[in-house]
Design a protein around this motif. Structure first.
Motif, short mmCIF file in Angstrom:
data_model
loop_
_atom_site.label_atom_id
_atom_site.label_comp_id
_atom_site.label_asym_id
_atom_site.label_seq_id
_atom_site.Cartn_x
_atom_site.Cartn_y
_atom_site.Cartn_z
N ALA A 10 2.50 0.83 -25.43
CA ALA A 10 4.02 0.42 -25.72
C ALA A 10 4.71 0.68 -24.51
CB ALA A 10 4.50 0.68 -27.20
N ILE A 11 4.88 2.02 -24.20
CA ILE A 11 5.64 2.63 -23.29
C ILE A 11 5.38 1.77 -21.99
CG2 ILE A 11 6.16 4.44 -21.95
CD1 ILE A 11 5.74 6.07 -24.51
N LEU A 12 4.05 1.83 -21.49
CA LEU A 12 3.57 0.98 -20.40
C LEU A 12 4.08 -0.41 -20.29
CD1 LEU A 12 0.13 2.20 -19.51
CD2 LEU A 12 1.95 2.20 -17.71
N SER A 256 4.77 -3.77 -5.90
CA SER A 256 3.87 -4.13 -6.81
C SER A 256 4.06 -3.69 -8.41
CB SER A 256 2.53 -3.08 -6.47
OG SER A 256 2.88 -1.89 -6.75
N LEU A 257 3.77 -4.37 -9.39
CA LEU A 257 4.05 -4.13 -10.60
C LEU A 257 3.71 -2.77 -11.23
CD1 LEU A 257 5.70 -6.14 -12.48
CD2 LEU A 257 3.40 -6.92 -13.35
N PHE A 258 2.69 -2.42 -10.79
CA PHE A 258 2.23 -1.16 -11.01
C PHE A 258 2.34 -0.02 -10.00
CE2 PHE A 258 -0.06 -3.62 -13.85
CZ PHE A 258 0.39 -3.15 -15.20
N VAL A 264 4.64 8.52 -13.97
CA VAL A 264 5.50 9.69 -14.25
C VAL A 264 6.43 9.19 -15.41
CG1 VAL A 264 7.33 10.85 -13.18
CG2 VAL A 264 5.36 10.41 -11.81
N GLY A 265 6.82 8.26 -15.41
CA GLY A 265 7.63 7.65 -16.34
C GLY A 265 7.18 7.60 -17.98
N LEU A 266 5.84 7.71 -17.71
CA LEU A 266 4.98 7.50 -19.24
C LEU A 266 4.71 8.80 -19.54
CD1 LEU A 266 3.12 6.00 -21.01
CD2 LEU A 266 1.26 6.40 -19.47
N VAL A 267 4.53 9.93 -18.51
CA VAL A 267 4.21 11.17 -18.72
C VAL A 267 5.60 11.96 -19.41
CG1 VAL A 267 3.97 13.69 -17.96
CG2 VAL A 267 2.40 11.67 -17.34
#
Ligand code: GTP
Length: 530
Positions: A10-12, A256-258, A264-267
């Motif tokens: 969900a976060i990604l 790039s999209l990824f 880092v944001g996910l962590v």
């Protein structure tokens, strides 16, 4: 685990959508804005360059001497006094001309890029020049782009006046120069991007290639064409004369999209969620879970003695502490109720005068006897003891004294039976019943004998008796459970009662065995003691 995976996905997804729909377009818009500004700056630089050429021709056009020479068509004056070819050439000017008021050349000269003298037919007369398909400089009608010798060039001209912009024109002074890479190199001052010059032949043919048209300072798009942004200079008929191009600004971000920043944001997001969960768990979930467990345990086991520790300060912890207080209250009240119930039960099963069990307790006692006794496997005996001539005792000594006697008799009965297995009951007013567990008829007889002896030994005076004995005595009826026969308490009691009747009839102060007791292999010798 599934929750964590779903949270990560969900976060990604959220981060990717934010990046795709917000961050990347914002970066791109900023970069395009920069590109647009760079293109506009190129146009502005071209204007500045033309303006400085314009100043050059204007300054030259106000000299009085030149005015006179122009008025007089004095070509010689110009060739002897207006010798500035070298100066012009040094600043990139390819030619100058003075036209008279008819537009014909009085004096002038042109050079090509190699320094050779040329005679451009486009500049033969001013009328010829101005009749061409030109591009005008936005800030001035007197600066135009055109083709000279099939090459792009800029032409700047001004009326020759006596004083500044006043009086009658004596002719027109004109200078021109080629637009080429050296013109463009002069523009690069103040612009970080490199500027390239393109002739018509070198220009891209696609309409999409041109991001901006000189003279129309609107940037139509900023998508680079083969890595460059083009500004074209077109004539009034929209015929391209030449183009300038710049390199678009370097994109300082990854498009790039990824991106590693997503991880880092996910962590960071997961860490924040984890910390938030730990905090919520500590502050709310755990205390509420303890409250739930405590209530469940208390209701399931009817045990309100448990006390959890609630150390926090929020509402959940305060609720927990209130629950502890409520549990303590319930537990205290429950203990009190149980104690009262026990006392009530004891009272309901106890004779208040003697402290012995009462008749109510007897029923429960028989019901709860061990199976071997109830089935007749083990022997059991019942004695009913009755105070002799007790009515007369009351009559003679009073009811209170009678009560004392009953208490004394109860004490004797209790002291001479086994506390843990036998039962002494106040059966009626002056009647007592004794149950002897695992007692044969011989043992029961012995007990009866002992009780009679002990009462006699008390030697309680009883002057009201009908007979000669002047002390208090008992009469006892004994009935034994027959071996192997199931217990019928009422029947056993009746037999003991019958035996008591026999003892009373036989003169009292003795015990009698019920008839059926003999069939339990009992010696016949047991009988009245007198
Ligand atoms: N003081 C006192 N007397 C009681 C109590 N309960 C019963 N009695 C008396 O005990 C007496 C029993 O008398 P009866 O049943 O006629 O028998 P008895 O006088 O003992 O004569 P026998 O049994 O034939 O020897 C009654 O007068 C009752 O009032 C009690 O709790 N206290």
């Amino acid at each position: 685990m599934l929750g964590i995976i779903l949270a990560c996905l969900a976060i990604l997804t959220a981060q990717t959508l934010i990046r795709y729909y917000w961050i990347l377009p914002t970066f791109e818009a900023m970069a395009e804005d920069g590109d647009k500004q760079d293109l506009e700056r190129v146009a502005s630089q071209v204007n500045q360059e033309l303006e400085s050429l314009h100043k050059l021709v204007y300054d030259s056009a106000v000299w009085d001497a030149m005015y006179d020479a122009a008025s007089n068509n004095d070509a010689e004056w110009f060739s002897t006094n207006f010798v500035i070819y070298e100066s012009y050439r040094r600043i990139g000017v390819n030619g100058w001309y003075l036209y008279n008021t008819d537009g014909n050349i009085i004096s002038g000269r042109s050079y090509n890029e190699n320094g050779d003298v040329i005679v451009p037919e486009e500049l033969d007369t001013l009328t010829k020049l101005l009749g061409r398909d030109l591009v005008t400089f936005p800030a001035s009608e007197n600066s135009v782009f055109t083709q000279i010798d099939d090459k792009p060039a800029v032409v700047v001209y001004h009326d020759v006046l006596q004083s500044e912009n006043e009086g009658q024109s004596a002719g027109t002074l004109l200078i021109w120069r080629y637009i080429n890479q050296s013109f463009v190199d002069a523009l690069t001052l103040g612009i970080s991007n490199d500027i390239a010059f393109h002739t018509i032949l070198q220009m891209p043919t696609s309409a999409d290639a041109v991001a901006m048209r000189y003279g129309q300072p609107t940037v139509t798009h900023t998508q680079p064409f083969f890595g460059r942004l083009y500004m074209s200079v077109n004539s009034k008929q929209n015929v391209p004369l030449f183009a300038l191009s710049i390199e678009p600004r370097q994109r300082q971000y990854s498009d790039s999209l990824f991106d590693p920043s997503l991880l880092v944001g996910l962590v960071i997001t997961l860490s924040v969620i984890a910390l938030f969960y730990i905090w919520i768990n500590h502050q709310l979930i755990r205390p509420i879970s303890h409250i739930h467990d405590s209530v469940s345990y208390a209701m399931r086991n009817r045990d309100f003695s448990c006390q959890e520790v609630y150390t926090g300060r929020n509402e959940a912890f305060r609720l927990g502490r209130k629950l502890n207080e409520m549990f303590a209250l319930i537990d205290h009240q429950r203990t009190e109720v149980l104690m009262h119930n026990k006392q009530l039960e004891k009272m309901s099963n106890t004779d208040p005068l003697t402290g012995l069990s009462n008749r109510r307790h007897l029923d429960k006692y028989f019901d709860n006897l061990p199976l071997p006794l109830r089935s007749g496997k083990l022997p059991m005996a019942v004695l009913i003891a009755d105070v002799d001539f007790f009515k007369r005792y009351n009559d003679v000594y009073g009811h209170a004294e009678g009560d004392k006697v009953l208490v004394n008799v109860a004490t004797v009965l209790r002291n001479n039976t086994r506390a843990n297995s036998d039962l002494v009951v106040r059966y009626g007013g002056e009647e007592f019943l004794i149950v002897l567990q695992e007692a044969s008829i011989l043992a029961a007889s012995k007990v009866a004998e002992t009780l009679l002896g002990e009462i006699r030994r008390l030697a309680i005076p009883h002057k009201g008796r009908d007979d000669s004995k002047q002390i208090l005595t008992l009469s006892i009826g004994v009935a034994c459970q027959r071996s192997g026969e199931p217990l019928h308490p009422d029947f056993l009691l009746k037999r003991a009662d019958d035996a008591l009747y026999k003892a009373k009839s036989s003169g009292r102060d003795c015990y009698m065995l019920s008839d059926l007791s003999y069939s339990a292999n009992i010696p016949e010798s047991v009988s009245a003691t007198e």
